[in-house]
Enzyme design. Sequence first.
Site, PDB file in Angstrom:
ATOM      1  N   ARG A 539       0.820  -1.205   0.000  1.00 13.73           N
ATOM      2  CA  ARG A 539       0.000   0.000   0.000  1.00 13.73           C
ATOM      3  C   ARG A 539       0.855   1.256   0.000  1.00 13.73           C
ATOM      4  O   ARG A 539       1.929   1.266   0.601  1.00 13.73           O
ATOM      5  CB  ARG A 539      -0.766   0.120   1.320  1.00 13.73           C
ATOM      6  N   SER A 602       8.381  -4.903   6.133  1.00 11.55           N
ATOM      7  CA  SER A 602       8.126  -6.009   7.062  1.00 11.55           C
ATOM      8  C   SER A 602       9.093  -7.166   6.898  1.00 11.55           C
ATOM      9  O   SER A 602       8.704  -8.312   6.619  1.00 11.55           O
ATOM     10  CB  SER A 602       6.695  -6.493   6.870  1.00 11.55           C
ATOM     11  N   ASP A 656       6.598  -3.931  10.452  1.00  8.61           N
ATOM     12  CA  ASP A 656       5.131  -3.879  10.566  1.00  8.61           C
ATOM     13  C   ASP A 656       4.643  -4.105  12.005  1.00  8.61           C
ATOM     14  O   ASP A 656       3.632  -3.546  12.422  1.00  8.61           O
ATOM     15  CB  ASP A 656       4.445  -4.845   9.599  1.00  8.61           C
TER      16      ASP A 656
HETATM   17  C1  BG6 Z   1      -1.441  -5.080   7.619  1.00  8.17           C
HETATM   18  C2  BG6 Z   1      -0.355  -4.113   7.944  1.00  8.17           C
HETATM   19  O1  BG6 Z   1      -2.644  -4.635   8.163  1.00  8.17           O
HETATM   20  O2  BG6 Z   1      -1.112  -6.335   8.123  1.00  8.17           O
HETATM   21  C3  BG6 Z   1       0.938  -4.617   7.352  1.00  8.17           C
HETATM   22  O3  BG6 Z   1      -0.669  -2.826   7.483  1.00  8.17           O
HETATM   23  C4  BG6 Z   1       1.221  -5.993   7.848  1.00  8.17           C
HETATM   24  O4  BG6 Z   1       1.989  -3.766   7.692  1.00  8.17           O
HETATM   25  C5  BG6 Z   1       0.074  -6.877   7.579  1.00  8.17           C
HETATM   26  O5  BG6 Z   1       2.416  -6.486   7.253  1.00  8.17           O
HETATM   27  C6  BG6 Z   1       0.295  -8.242   8.158  1.00  8.17           C
HETATM   28  O6  BG6 Z   1      -0.710  -9.112   7.759  1.00  8.17           O
HETATM   29  P1  BG6 Z   1      -0.711  -9.908   6.404  1.00  8.17           P
HETATM   30  O7  BG6 Z   1      -1.666 -11.003   6.647  1.00  8.17           O
HETATM   31  O8  BG6 Z   1      -1.136  -8.957   5.351  1.00  8.17           O
HETATM   32  O9  BG6 Z   1       0.691 -10.426   6.202  1.00  8.17           O
HETATM   33  C1  GLC Z   2       8.385 -11.909   8.719  1.00 10.60           C
HETATM   34  C2  GLC Z   2       9.349 -10.786   8.721  1.00 10.60           C
HETATM   35  C3  GLC Z   2       9.053  -9.828   9.856  1.00 10.60           C
HETATM   36  C4  GLC Z   2       7.612  -9.407   9.796  1.00 10.60           C
HETATM   37  C5  GLC Z   2       6.711 -10.605   9.797  1.00 10.60           C
HETATM   38  C6  GLC Z   2       5.261 -10.232   9.706  1.00 10.60           C
HETATM   39  O1  GLC Z   2       8.589 -12.647   9.858  1.00 10.60           O
HETATM   40  O2  GLC Z   2      10.659 -11.290   8.849  1.00 10.60           O
HETATM   41  O3  GLC Z   2       9.875  -8.736   9.777  1.00 10.60           O
HETATM   42  O4  GLC Z   2       7.315  -8.619  10.895  1.00 10.60           O
HETATM   43  O5  GLC Z   2       7.047 -11.440   8.717  1.00 10.60           O
HETATM   44  O6  GLC Z   2       4.958  -9.572   8.549  1.00 10.60           O
END
Ligand code: BG6
Ligand code: GLC
Length: 917
Positions: A539, A602, A656
């Site tokens: 995003r 992340s 994240d």
């Molecule tokens: C989102 C966050 O809501 O959730 C992201 O904005 C995050 O930063 C993500 O990485 C984690 O969940 P998923 O299921 O999208 O990996």
């Molecule tokens: C993976 C990444 C970590 C992140 C997580 C959730 O473990 O290494 O940095 O926080 O995924 O998205």
Amino acid sequence: MFAVHLVAFYFTKLKEDQIKKVDRFLYHMRLSDETLLDIKARFQAEMEKGLRKDTNPTASVKMLPTFVRAIPDGSENGEFLSLDLGGSKFRVLKVQVSEEGKRNVQMESQFYPTPNEIIRGNGSELFDYVVDCLADFMKTKDLKHKKFPLGLTFSFPCKQTKLEEGVLLSWTKKFKARGVQDTDVVGHLTKAMKKHPDMDVDILALVNDTVGTMMTCAYDDPYCEVGVIIGTGTNACYMEDMSNIDLVEGDEGRMCINTEWGAFGDDGALEDIRTEFDRELDLGSLNPGKQLFEKMISGLYLGELVRLILLKMARAGLLFGSKKSSALHTKGKIETRHVAAMEKYKEGLANTREILTDLGLEPSEADCIAVQHVCTIVSFRSANLCAAALAAILTRLRENKKLVRLRTTVGMDGTLYKIHPQYPKRLHKVVRKLVPNCDVRFLLSECGSAKGAAMVTAVASRVQAQRKRIDEVLALFRLTHEHLVDMQEKMRVELEYGLKRKTHPMATVKMLPTYVYGMPDGTEKGKFLALDLGGTNFRVLLVKIRRGRKSVRMYNKIFAIPLEIMQGTGEELFDHIVQCIADFLDYMGLKGAQLPLGFTFSFPCRQTSIDKGILIEWTKGFKATDCEGEDVVDMLREAIKRRNEFDLDIVAVVNDTVGTMMTCAYEDPNCEIGLIAGTGSNVCYMEEMRNIELVDEDEGRMCINTEWGGFGDNGCMDDIRTQYDKEVDEGSLNPGKQRYEKMTSGMYLGEIVRQILIDLTKQGLLFRGQVSERLRTRGIFETKFLSQIESDRLALLQVRGILQQLGLDSTCEDSIVVKEVCGAVSRRAAQLCGSGLAAIVEKRRQDQGLEQLRITVGVDGTLYKLHPHFSRILQETVKELAPQCDVTFMLSEDGSGKGAALITAVAKRLQQPWREN
Ligand code: BG6
Ligand code: GLC
Ligand code: BG6
Ligand code: GLC
């Protein structure tokens, strides 16, 4: 010539007169076609009544579900024992159903007597006797050394809730043993078997003789879907659509229904056709008022009906010159076999004379003719009544299938049907007349119902063996409290390892300083750009924060990152990101605006300040080259430069988890932990500076990105890792890495499920043993599908629908197994995640020297949000393992972009005076 004609004429006249006389006398027993159609219609209504939940309790025709769901398909095999109790003869059998391919059944059997004192004595003695006979059989046949599955044919009405159980509703026919009614017959038998410790027998199925007969015949003729017994008693079963069976859950497929049609009329529905003889017979029976239809039809009663009629006719001076013998007065002296013999085509008349003479009578020629005709009327009525009820069943089958014409086979058994010379012919003819739109084949069950019972047992035994293997697999995913405590302790050790300078380099949980020192305090303000990369969606956001009011407005756009970019070169990846930013600015009308930017990235980054993040290694689905070991902020800056269209001030790079914690902390200052249970799995939390040896400060606190996904990479979880986890790991982009994440996060759970399903399929336990192309496809079980499959609100049919959507052609049984597999895998994930989190909250409690800790965890991620059970199990586990911590879980509604913007705002404020200086 003349004399011969005269004799013939005399005889014909004599016959006509006698027949007329009997016809007149038994006028009531001769049923017209109209009456039969009427009875057929009444029976149709009775079936409906028995099947419906609201009317079943008062229905006399009980329509009992049998839990037999399919006719044999030829794949049955094995060796089985069988008991056949309740017909005219009690038999013990060994049935060997041969290997697939050639349908071949071999049987050895032994009849045993059933003396009246046993079948009408004490129930426990009856079952002791039955088991003694079984023991004798096993001994004679030298079968005691082996374990056998057993199928019990029990020819009485039983209420079943599963195949291997049957509560006797009432004895019928000749049986009346005490203490059995309303109890489970299989239970009695099992109890009796306990007295023979050397006997290793597992009762897997209880079937009615009609069901056994249907299955016996269906083994040879797959069109067979009805079983009829016309023997000592009478009854029928047929395959009914599950959707019509209110008493059993599920709408899929069919199930055999034991109609227990013998009880038709017990509520008075047949009073208009019952005669004085029927009433008299009933009064003298073991079960007056019961089985009224059966008493007009079956072998146990037919001879007796004839006797009562003859007696009455003799009394009325219509037979034997009004003489009666004492035998004619004795109940049971005329049996069905006599009736059959008297009706024989050629010898019938001679037989009649002999039988009557044996009864101490002196019959004239006219008497013999009359008696023979009495037999015909009684047995014809029997066949007519059976035909009417059977016609009702056939009509129902035809209507269920919505066919204009039905082609079907009826499996037949029972001594009356078998030994009576005219019976089958008459029955067939009337049935065909009553249901002209059915092509019915009547198939005699040559070898009794034990063969069919063995088929049912074979299926049950296969299901049992399969269940055992499935359970063994699922057991691998079951974690005990001890396991969880062990994981919690090991996690705790790893957390300390990661924080200490000396042990940090070897630590699997990297405990990365984030340079985020505090929580938002509400004074933040301004307009920020945010990027959110690494979760399910990429995003770009615009975040407007207003001071004091704690109000944040966000605008965002989701962009796709194609697989070839995720796994291409670093330059391509960052160029793509910048392209997306440009699109977004364009879209927002912000072209050229120089906004501060917070970058949620992340992945594990080593930070030395808030705006520096060296990617340690890619995780999850990313694998772009030339990025590991590089500062991702620099890479982004360079990509912006390469584009040379706009400039951005990249102020912060945040994980994240950190973004999530901040998003939540903006609402609840007690939020000091951020948890992601999504594509990946990770946690951050606020740690005392003095504990963070990698940063040379001792005052205050800093957020630590644990990167706990790497837990277990040193082998410390090997005792609970399964072969499936290893397969998933080996097939991943980063083998050997992120082992904990691979057992707990959305990207991998579906893959574990898929590996298990492949294995179960290879073992022949699923999908008919066919590993489809679809099942070989990586990633088909996305988190959203797992979540749907496990939803409690979904009926089995819907689960099946989802699987079919995924291209997996599953049966209902398959769907149950798939759902169980998903459940086991996601449950373990939630528990493991819970034990990790328990380690963190306990650490925080102990570090602060608190008796009780109150803390909020900000959570995000599709697994946590979408899965119907994950969050609950996670929370329960934390409560169980960290009872002194009062943990509140706060769902991050706005994603981590908002948190990243808040961090950027704080960092910007801190930057300002420095810049101004
Ligand atoms: C989102 C966050 O809501 O959730 C992201 O904005 C995050 O930063 C993500 O990485 C984690 O969940 P998923 O299921 O999208 O990996
Ligand atoms: C993976 C990444 C970590 C992140 C997580 C959730 O473990 O290494 O940095 O926080 O995924 O998205
Ligand atoms: C036998 C079956 O062939 O027929 C029994 O094996 C069944 O299971 C019996 O009960 C019914 O006929 P009868 O005449 O023995 O009651
Ligand atoms: C009686 C029993 C029934 C059985 C039939 C034929 O009607 O109640 O269960 O099928 O006899 O043996």
